[in-house]
Design an enzyme around this catalytic site. Structure first.
Site, PDB file in Angstrom:
ATOM      1  CD  GLN A 114       8.811 -45.809  -1.119  1.00  0.00           C
ATOM      2  OE1 GLN A 114       7.679 -45.800  -1.609  1.00  0.00           O
ATOM      3  NE2 GLN A 114       9.103 -44.753  -0.547  1.00  0.00           N
ATOM      4  CG  HIS A 121       3.661 -37.989  -9.635  1.00  0.00           C
ATOM      5  ND1 HIS A 121       3.677 -38.885  -8.590  1.00  0.00           N
ATOM      6  CD2 HIS A 121       4.760 -37.081  -9.055  1.00  0.00           C
ATOM      7  CE1 HIS A 121       4.692 -38.653  -7.718  1.00  0.00           C
ATOM      8  NE2 HIS A 121       5.295 -37.650  -7.908  1.00  0.00           N
ATOM      9  CB  THR A 138      40.579 -40.248 -24.520  1.00  0.00           C
ATOM     10  OG1 THR A 138      40.664 -39.051 -25.262  1.00  0.00           O
ATOM     11  CG2 THR A 138      41.047 -39.729 -23.166  1.00  0.00           C
ATOM     12  CE  LYS A 172      38.077 -39.921 -27.642  1.00  0.00           C
ATOM     13  NZ  LYS A 172      38.872 -38.570 -27.559  1.00  0.00           N
TER      14      LYS A 172
END
Lengths: 290, 290, 290, 290
Positions: free
Chosen positions: B217, B245, B57, B12
């Site tokens: 990075q 950006h 669930t 669930k």
């Protein structure tokens, strides 16, 4: 019978403008979504396709960015500058509406001190404005969006009428939660906008938390009243308040009680409470809300 | 050749649980989205539709709410309790995964003081966890989502290779902005989770702001390294960093310069930088990330 | 103990490419969202900020648009062309992954005939692909997203275990609805991709509608099995199926029965069924799914 | 000066109702989002918290589901039934507004034939209605949402004024794309709603594709005029048309031309064109749009 052109407007929506102010000891950033909407003598483009009166939406976008070069200041003032520019420089444009959403950022701590140029988006309410200028005068709206608030007690709902479709149980203690969308109309076009916003927001939150509430409507009115009492330049305030339901979970099947502790937060449907609070001598709204 | 059942799991997802702690002088609220996912001996339901091994669930959902009755505590512990429960009580369930997103709230000021029971949603980063338990041991992930940060200077990007499709201009000063999504793997299943989270988050933000960056990075690695150095219980950290950006607007056509002040914030496309930083003696990850 | 860089990749995500093919009697349009992700020898940029091995994500974007100049063809082939290009032209790039989502459009009727150049977005399932190329071989995934389907009968759920948290009532007739997200792995890197997609999609839908279902898991397996039987080039198929719950509304308080007619469509929480169906002699998946 | 309550309304929004009609040879499904909004004598709840005039939004929800028991029919009629019910049964409710969005589904093929009870969500436009009833008369709006359309040629934009901020190049051939949001006002409260909707939609699409356009405004007017000419019961139609910009990609840096073939689909900002087309003898709109 003939078919005719009615109300119309056009513009460039959602220009995402970020400005860095670099002149001080610390950088400051302003992060805006600016939407421009113009109207005027636009029959030609609709009826014949002649565009000689249509200031291109691309030009509107360029104007927004170019005007930011000189600094933005308070968003109400930036919207006023833009709106007045379009109407005063283009004969065919008779009215301009400029809406701005200001995305909030907080300065980060770096190395234990307030950072020089580093920020994180914060989420406690987004400041908005909408300015309408018709060549003669300007109407200024301020407001706040995405301000989700919750009282974990101090809210009741009972005494409502019961018809054949009513199953709701009366409740003397519930969670009250909403995402405040509030827009206020100023009776002036010059003010200390930053102070007015800060006061309105703080007052509204104080009233939300401070009101023992029999209904979200009562809370709405209390917030509106408080803002009008605190900020004389505000003539009217409109709210749209989704009632973000929190349902007490029935734990009895599991042999457990639930004394107002475990809730299920529902998505849909939701109550939606909309209302206006205003001064009885508020000046006419003109095109401010249209 | 035969067709067979491969990896599978079910559960669930997105149980919206809000708990009010009322026992103190002030109410406290915990607002979670809890997702449960179970796996085990599930061939029957796939192949014949026999459901005698399928814990519904709906039952999983009930369990989440019932377990909240006794208090939630740190989300890592709550996830551990739930995961262990499903595997230890259902013979057919061999592994459980519980993911939790904790939505942050701040206490309001009411009447000039911290409110007793009034809160506003805040937006500076959402704490997450994911616990996997296989009947023998548990793997615990922590993390943060929706943490949008920006440096208005201190970022460069140049020296990259130029092929026939390269038009990008080298830049020695740009805005660097990203929405940090970070997930860290603990090497332990008991810890001071709150302290670990707070330290990891503060360290990560400090490294974001404190790194003069040649690439996103480099910033990623700096953040990962700093977190690993600050929190010994964390063995590995994974980042997904969209490069949000911000393009400097060319104002020359309007006779204006633009010394790093006016930017256009773009939506799509965006750079997407993903990377892992880990200890070279990190224990095997097992099913932690699967 | 040292801290090291682990798995990493980077690229330009969500390039929104639209191509108009104008050479025939009728225009055709291709509307794609293309995401590129590259990996290889990227230690320098993470550790020192030297970018001489980092093909800029802006260059990746340019490449996507430039490659479209010659025509796109099937999305699997376009992804293959792009992935091979990046690895074969950049020494530092050792693997490329290109994901494409193809947004579907239908030709409009204009003046009673199929239009020459007018289209409407259609919504019945979005075709996807993801290609991974490592310099030696390519792995091709196909798939479909946003395919919401519903059976208004022919679905049961009963016989599940009952523990102390189980309150769900067994049901012999319910609505079964899901938003199919399916991804299949080809064992080849050349095929009649359009035919394979069409066959897989039609087969999957046929199996969804044609299966009298005891659980969504059973329907999942039936769909997977049918696709594998119909398309020999597909080795494996993975599903993520949210169970979009439709709850029968209790109308008894209003003196009405409800013989399976009036339902409430819930948002959250939802069941989430994930599973894989594959050939027992499927070749290894390599990095196809990573 | 006093502070007073202004316009207000409240209700239950976004009730997600699905009805299965089982009486024929084939099942049929109706999938609606129904929003109710009531207004009237609501001063007490705002000012004192007394709720004896506030029909609970939970009751409104129950009413929506209970009314569906007898069948839904056309959404305009279902909205009329609901709106009249609230005003005629609750003395304090003076006006009701019911908005419905109808989510479209298509019957699947199963085993080569139209399925008995299997459906897929389709995406080509969502039908909407909004009914306002004030105790004396009803105003009916119809409409369509989420109808994204595109002409790959037959669109120009030139001849617009050039001020100091204008850089846009004139263009004689461009892509024209928009997501049509159209709402029409009927002058009647009884009609063949299904036929009116089908005719309006087909006419609108025909006009979109059939208009060689100098501006999106011209296309707007052409669509409005065509709908009014085709459906006599419609008095007025309002459009909100985002101009979904498709920018021709400059491939010259890569030694390639681009004769109207490769485009970049932009997200923001976008043009936004809003306009009304109406009959010059249209009856007053009253509260239809408020």
């Amino acid at each position: 019978m003939a078919i005719v052109l009615g109300d119309n407007r056009y513009g460039k929506a959602e220009n995402r403008l970020v400005r860095v102010d670099r002149d001080g000891d610390e950088h400051r950033i302003t992060d805006l979504t600016v939407s421009v909407s113009l109207s005027g003598d636009m029959s030609d483009t609709h009826l014949t396709g002649a565009n000689d009166k249509v200031l291109a939406t691309d030009t509107q976008k360029n104007t927004v960015f170019a005007f930011a070069r000189d600094g933005i200041g308070e968003i109400e003032d930036f919207a006023l500058r833009l709106a007045r520019h379009f109407v005063s420089t283009q004969e065919s444009i008779h009215a301009a509406r400029v809406g701005i959403v200001a995305h909030p950022w907080e300065r980060l701590q770096v190395g234990g001190r307030p950072a020089h140029h580093s920020f994180a988006r914060s989420g406690a309410g987004t400041r908005t404005t909408r300015v309408t200028y018709d060549g003669e005068r300007a109407w200024v709206l301020g407001g706040v969006e995405d301000l989700t608030v919750l009282n974990s007690t101090g809210s009741e709902f009972w005494g409502f009428p019961r018809d054949e479709y009513t199953t709701l149980v009366e409740v003397k203690d519930r969670i009250l939660a909403t995402a405040v969308s509030a827009t206020w109309r100023f009776s002036v076009d010059e003010a200390d906008w930053a102070d007015a916003h800060e006061t309105a927001l703080a007052t509204l939150l104080d009233a939300f938390g401070g009101t023992h509430s029999q209904s979200l409507q009562q809370t709405l009115y209390a917030m509106g009243q408080a803002v009008l009492e605190a900020v004389p330049e505000i003539a009217e305030i409109r709210f749209s308040l989704p009632n973000k339901h929190h349902f007490l979970v029935d734990l009895e099947p599991f042999g457990l009680d639930n004394p107002g502790e475990v809730f299920y937060a529902a998505d849909r449907p939701y109550g939606l409470i909309e209302g206006t609070v205003l001064r009885d001598d508020a000046p006419p709204a003109g095109p401010a809300w249209s």
